[in-house]
Design an enzyme around this catalytic site. Structure first.
Site, PDB file in Angstrom:
ATOM      1  N   ASP A   9      46.044 -38.654   1.606  1.00 42.70           N
ATOM      2  CA  ASP A   9      46.775 -38.091   2.909  1.00 42.70           C
ATOM      3  C   ASP A   9      47.010 -39.428   4.124  1.00 42.70           C
ATOM      4  O   ASP A   9      46.606 -38.749   5.214  1.00 42.70           O
ATOM      5  CB  ASP A   9      46.142 -36.787   3.547  1.00 42.70           C
ATOM      6  CG  ASP A   9      46.044 -35.767   2.487  1.00 42.70           C
ATOM      7  OD1 ASP A   9      46.620 -35.861   1.540  1.00 42.70           O
ATOM      8  OD2 ASP A   9      45.644 -34.701   2.822  1.00 42.70           O
ATOM      9  N   HIS A  49      53.234 -29.203   3.768  1.00 43.15           N
ATOM     10  CA  HIS A  49      53.541 -27.806   4.202  1.00 43.15           C
ATOM     11  C   HIS A  49      54.678 -27.417   4.641  1.00 43.15           C
ATOM     12  O   HIS A  49      55.558 -27.926   5.157  1.00 43.15           O
ATOM     13  CB  HIS A  49      52.571 -27.652   5.507  1.00 43.15           C
ATOM     14  CG  HIS A  49      50.991 -27.979   5.152  1.00 43.15           C
ATOM     15  ND1 HIS A  49      50.419 -27.168   4.288  1.00 43.15           N
ATOM     16  CD2 HIS A  49      50.102 -28.796   5.644  1.00 43.15           C
ATOM     17  CE1 HIS A  49      49.212 -27.903   4.183  1.00 43.15           C
ATOM     18  NE2 HIS A  49      48.929 -28.691   5.492  1.00 43.15           N
ATOM     19  N   HIS A  81      51.195 -29.402  10.994  1.00 44.88           N
ATOM     20  CA  HIS A  81      51.299 -30.687  10.649  1.00 44.88           C
ATOM     21  C   HIS A  81      51.853 -30.858   9.280  1.00 44.88           C
ATOM     22  O   HIS A  81      51.928 -29.952   8.496  1.00 44.88           O
ATOM     23  CB  HIS A  81      49.833 -31.287  10.738  1.00 44.88           C
ATOM     24  CG  HIS A  81      48.986 -30.575   9.608  1.00 44.88           C
ATOM     25  ND1 HIS A  81      48.480 -29.346   9.950  1.00 44.88           N
ATOM     26  CD2 HIS A  81      48.495 -30.971   8.368  1.00 44.88           C
ATOM     27  CE1 HIS A  81      47.867 -28.964   8.863  1.00 44.88           C
ATOM     28  NE2 HIS A  81      47.863 -29.988   7.794  1.00 44.88           N
ATOM     29  N   LYS A 106      50.433 -31.308  -1.750  1.00 37.53           N
ATOM     30  CA  LYS A 106      49.632 -30.125  -1.971  1.00 37.53           C
ATOM     31  C   LYS A 106      49.952 -29.413  -0.713  1.00 37.53           C
ATOM     32  O   LYS A 106      50.237 -30.117   0.203  1.00 37.53           O
ATOM     33  CB  LYS A 106      48.085 -30.660  -2.068  1.00 37.53           C
ATOM     34  CG  LYS A 106      47.798 -31.508  -1.067  1.00 37.53           C
ATOM     35  CD  LYS A 106      46.382 -32.050  -1.349  1.00 37.53           C
ATOM     36  CE  LYS A 106      45.850 -32.918  -0.208  1.00 37.53           C
ATOM     37  NZ  LYS A 106      45.936 -32.498   1.033  1.00 37.53           N
ATOM     38  N   CYS A 151      40.177 -33.173   3.500  1.00 35.21           N
ATOM     39  CA  CYS A 151      40.594 -33.468   2.101  1.00 35.21           C
ATOM     40  C   CYS A 151      39.760 -34.315   1.482  1.00 35.21           C
ATOM     41  O   CYS A 151      40.160 -34.411  -0.211  1.00 35.21           O
ATOM     42  CB  CYS A 151      42.249 -34.017   2.596  1.00 35.21           C
ATOM     43  SG  CYS A 151      43.137 -32.706   3.114  1.00 35.21           S
TER      44      CYS A 151
END
Ligand code: VGL
Ligand code: ZN
Length: 197
Positions: A9, A49, A81, A106, A151
């Site tokens: 990420d 997302h 976000h 993800k 994460c």
């Protein structure tokens, strides 16, 4: 034995100026780029997302950084976000993305958050990464990226539980450190057999 580098990420929203900025999140980018040369396999993860995701405080008319109860357990409510297709969801512009064999996304399920690169936060819905690694013969993982206590932590603990040999290069991670989360993450990773290097 094949050893992969898993870069978690490293996206604009987790860097200074982003929607869920991790302090100094951008400072790890040059070191991560340099480390890629030491690994035969490089895999990136991307938090991804849909708008209105259930992990967003705005979806619940709540304040960011408060807690809610989801069917799968307690969940931190985050600022909006890494919305699919947004600038914030893009990788940091200096990250060497060309070395990536795989980019795994993800958090795309509207109803379940996904900190881990292996399972959604229900701890049962797989992302497919385990099968990818096993079919490539990858047994060892070094993890870097953002954020140490969310994460990276969840990915490292899941990987160790799945039987991978896991090292987290703490110098190439940075933490959100919300309500003791960094200390808890370090203890959890250590207990799971993750090497903190
Ligand atoms: C992350 C909170 C929400 C992370 C992702 O990458 O650590 N944290 N979504
Ligand atoms: Zn997220």
């Amino acid at each position: 034995m094949t050893h992969a580098l898993l870069v978690i990420d490293v996206q604009n929203d987790f860097c200074p100026g982003g929607a869920l900025a991790v302090p100094e999140g951008d400072l790890i980018v040059p070191g991560i780029n340099a480390l890629m040369a030491d690994f035969p396999a490089v895999i990136l993860t991307q938090d991804w997302h849909p708008a209105g995701h259930s992990s967003f405080a705005s979806t619940h008319n709540a304040e960011p950084m408060t807690m809610t109860d989801m069917p799968y357990g307690p969940q931190v409510l985050w600022p909006d976000h890494c919305i699919q297709g947004s600038i914030g969801a893009q990788f940091h512009p200096d990250l060497t993305v060309d070395r990536a064999d795989l980019i795994i996304r993800k958090g795309y399920n509207p109803a379940i958050d996904s900190y881990s690169a292996f399972f959604e936060n229900d701890h049962t819905t797989p992302t497919g990464l385990e099968g990818y690694l096993r079919t490539r013969g990858i047994t060892d993982l070094t993890m870097v990226g953002l954020a140490t206590d969310f994460c990276v932590n969840f990915s490292a603990v899941d990987a160790a539980k799945l039987g991978f040999t896991v090292t987290v290069r703490e110098d190439l991670t940075r933490a959100i450190d919300f309500d003791g989360s960094l200390t808890a993450a370090r203890e959890g990773m250590h207990a799971a057999g993750v090497v903190l290097a």
